[in-house]
Enzyme design. Sequence first.
Site, mmCIF file in Angstrom:
data_model
loop_
_atom_site.group_PDB
_atom_site.id
_atom_site.type_symbol
_atom_site.label_atom_id
_atom_site.label_comp_id
_atom_site.label_asym_id
_atom_site.label_seq_id
_atom_site.Cartn_x
_atom_site.Cartn_y
_atom_site.Cartn_z
ATOM 1 N N ASP A 222 -13.014 -30.741 42.952
ATOM 2 C CA ASP A 222 -12.139 -31.342 44.443
ATOM 3 C C ASP A 222 -12.875 -32.784 43.714
ATOM 4 O OD1 ASP A 222 -15.121 -31.320 44.782
ATOM 5 O OD2 ASP A 222 -14.841 -30.334 46.951
ATOM 6 N N LYS B 168 -27.816 -31.000 50.880
ATOM 7 C CA LYS B 168 -27.553 -31.143 52.314
ATOM 8 C C LYS B 168 -28.702 -31.099 53.251
ATOM 9 C CE LYS B 168 -22.901 -30.160 51.032
ATOM 10 N NZ LYS B 168 -22.849 -28.800 50.441
ATOM 11 N N ASP C 82 -15.390 -37.130 47.115
ATOM 12 C CA ASP C 82 -15.009 -35.205 47.090
ATOM 13 C C ASP C 82 -14.089 -35.631 47.338
ATOM 14 O OD1 ASP C 82 -14.815 -33.408 48.571
ATOM 15 O OD2 ASP C 82 -17.715 -32.939 48.029
HETATM 16 N N1 GDD Z 1 -15.588 -19.738 41.272
HETATM 17 C C1 GDD Z 1 -16.699 -20.181 42.496
HETATM 18 N N2 GDD Z 1 -17.032 -19.195 43.097
HETATM 19 N N3 GDD Z 1 -16.405 -21.312 42.872
HETATM 20 C C2 GDD Z 1 -17.193 -22.126 44.395
HETATM 21 C C3 GDD Z 1 -18.147 -21.144 44.654
HETATM 22 C C4 GDD Z 1 -18.372 -19.807 44.458
HETATM 23 O O1 GDD Z 1 -18.341 -18.855 45.294
HETATM 24 N N4 GDD Z 1 -17.921 -22.150 45.754
HETATM 25 C C5 GDD Z 1 -17.830 -23.055 45.409
HETATM 26 N N5 GDD Z 1 -16.952 -23.464 44.727
HETATM 27 C C6 GDD Z 1 -16.286 -24.470 44.009
HETATM 28 C C7 GDD Z 1 -15.677 -25.178 45.273
HETATM 29 O O2 GDD Z 1 -14.163 -24.709 44.870
HETATM 30 C C8 GDD Z 1 -15.602 -26.516 44.475
HETATM 31 O O3 GDD Z 1 -14.623 -27.193 43.579
HETATM 32 C C9 GDD Z 1 -16.798 -26.962 44.237
HETATM 33 O O4 GDD Z 1 -17.740 -25.634 44.702
HETATM 34 C C10 GDD Z 1 -17.971 -27.435 45.190
HETATM 35 O O5 GDD Z 1 -18.219 -26.885 46.196
HETATM 36 P P1 GDD Z 1 -17.404 -28.037 47.987
HETATM 37 O O6 GDD Z 1 -18.152 -26.466 48.931
HETATM 38 O O7 GDD Z 1 -16.584 -28.613 47.974
HETATM 39 O O8 GDD Z 1 -19.090 -28.195 48.251
HETATM 40 P P2 GDD Z 1 -19.431 -29.687 48.526
HETATM 41 O O9 GDD Z 1 -18.591 -30.712 47.297
HETATM 42 O O10 GDD Z 1 -19.612 -29.274 49.855
HETATM 43 O O11 GDD Z 1 -20.513 -30.157 47.563
HETATM 44 C C11 GDD Z 1 -21.152 -30.230 46.005
HETATM 45 O O12 GDD Z 1 -20.288 -31.000 45.880
HETATM 46 C C12 GDD Z 1 -20.813 -32.800 46.644
HETATM 47 C C13 GDD Z 1 -19.915 -33.645 45.542
HETATM 48 O O13 GDD Z 1 -19.247 -33.292 45.963
HETATM 49 C C14 GDD Z 1 -22.851 -29.940 46.134
HETATM 50 O O14 GDD Z 1 -22.454 -29.601 45.026
HETATM 51 C C15 GDD Z 1 -22.843 -31.327 46.438
HETATM 52 O O15 GDD Z 1 -24.665 -31.181 45.781
HETATM 53 C C16 GDD Z 1 -22.748 -32.778 45.567
HETATM 54 O O16 GDD Z 1 -22.868 -34.008 46.448
HETATM 55 MG MG MG Z 2 -16.551 -30.368 47.544
#
Ligand code: GDD
Ligand code: MG
Length: 365
Positions: free
Chosen positions: A110, A161, A222
């Site tokens: 994303d 976080k 993001d």
């Molecule tokens: N296959 C799979 N399985 N993908 C997953 C799973 C899982 O269990 N859980 C999450 N994902 C994928 C989501 O689809 C997304 O593409 C990505 O992993 C990150 O998940 P988000 O839910 O978007 O996390 P976030 O935005 O809260 O936080 C992450 O991204 C930030 C940057 O935008 C973390 O990596 C943070 O450390 C980072 O700063």
């Molecule tokens: Mg994200």
Amino acid sequence: MQEAIILVGGKGTRLRPLTNHTPKPLLGVAGSSFIRHQVAKLMAAGVEHLVFATSYLADLFEDEFRSFSRDLEISYAVEEVPLGTGGAIRNAGRLLRGPSDAPVLVLNGDILSGVDLRAVLEQHEARRADVTLHLTRVADPRAFGLVPTDGSGRVLAFLEKPKTAEECVTDQINAGCYVFRRSVLDAIPADREVSVEQETFPGLVARGGRVFGHTTADYWRDLGTPLAFVHGSADLVTGRAASPLVGPPAEALIHPTATVDPTARVTGGSTIGPGAVIGPHVVVDRSIVGERVTVAEGARIHESVVDHDASIGSETILREAVVGCHSHVGAENELPAQLRLSCGIRIPAQGVRVSGTAAACPTAH
Ligand code: GDD
Ligand code: MG
């Protein structure tokens, strides 16, 4: 052969109802599904084999990329139960072909980013790193993984976080793009759910692993929340953000099968989908209007997403709204900002107002 993994198994809860039927990476931005922009960027960086780590609505990814391109081989690592970000990387790693020291690109599904992926790979090789993380700086880091580094770029900690003000030690965050040495990725536990952010990265740092940051000031966003999603799409259209799939900068991207009245104003990088009908004196600004949506005379849509087959009545005002598919917002409504309308909901004419006068009472007193 350069290989990559994209994590696309999340449920995209912050983008409901858009993600009720469509995984976040398959939502349309600037005329293509978001994931296609990412795949095009990976191909431009020389990736020849890509593994999708899927879980939620996994089949839809295979549908999207059936007969895609001869230049990219695509594999699917499907998690029956989500394995977390680390477990997903480990599980997708089973389908890689390269040797144990090969660099593997890993992307969150994303992230819209202008980072030069080849430069991240080059830095990883030059430092003989175990993992290299792309890092960026943001005004409010609380929703992200905080990654302080020393003067040489070596990662000092990984704080996912942060909950307290004391934990906000830096504005430098994990940008969701990594290069792993394959053997490091293969060492993630395979028998349970693992978070790469809460377990793998802090563990590697604590054990003295060679974990480096590659910090840039490139465009980065993001797309996980509705407002970020519409802003990302608009930035691609106006040229603030780049994608190999988007043409020259424009005020709007209007599908050739859409009908836009000459008196309507479609601005700020808005996208109008196939078969949509935009009536006279309508304003659509920095928004995404989906397939077959109709917008009646004088309606104003700002920083909103109107999903496919919805209709918006005349003189209605939307701000930062998400309107689910097949919904109908009648004439002369003014929806409160940040409202999310579930799929198939109907709001009658003059049903909701934020400001000004409500309609006269239709019942006798
Ligand atoms: N296959 C799979 N399985 N993908 C997953 C799973 C899982 O269990 N859980 C999450 N994902 C994928 C989501 O689809 C997304 O593409 C990505 O992993 C990150 O998940 P988000 O839910 O978007 O996390 P976030 O935005 O809260 O936080 C992450 O991204 C930030 C940057 O935008 C973390 O990596 C943070 O450390 C980072 O700063
Ligand atoms: Mg994200």
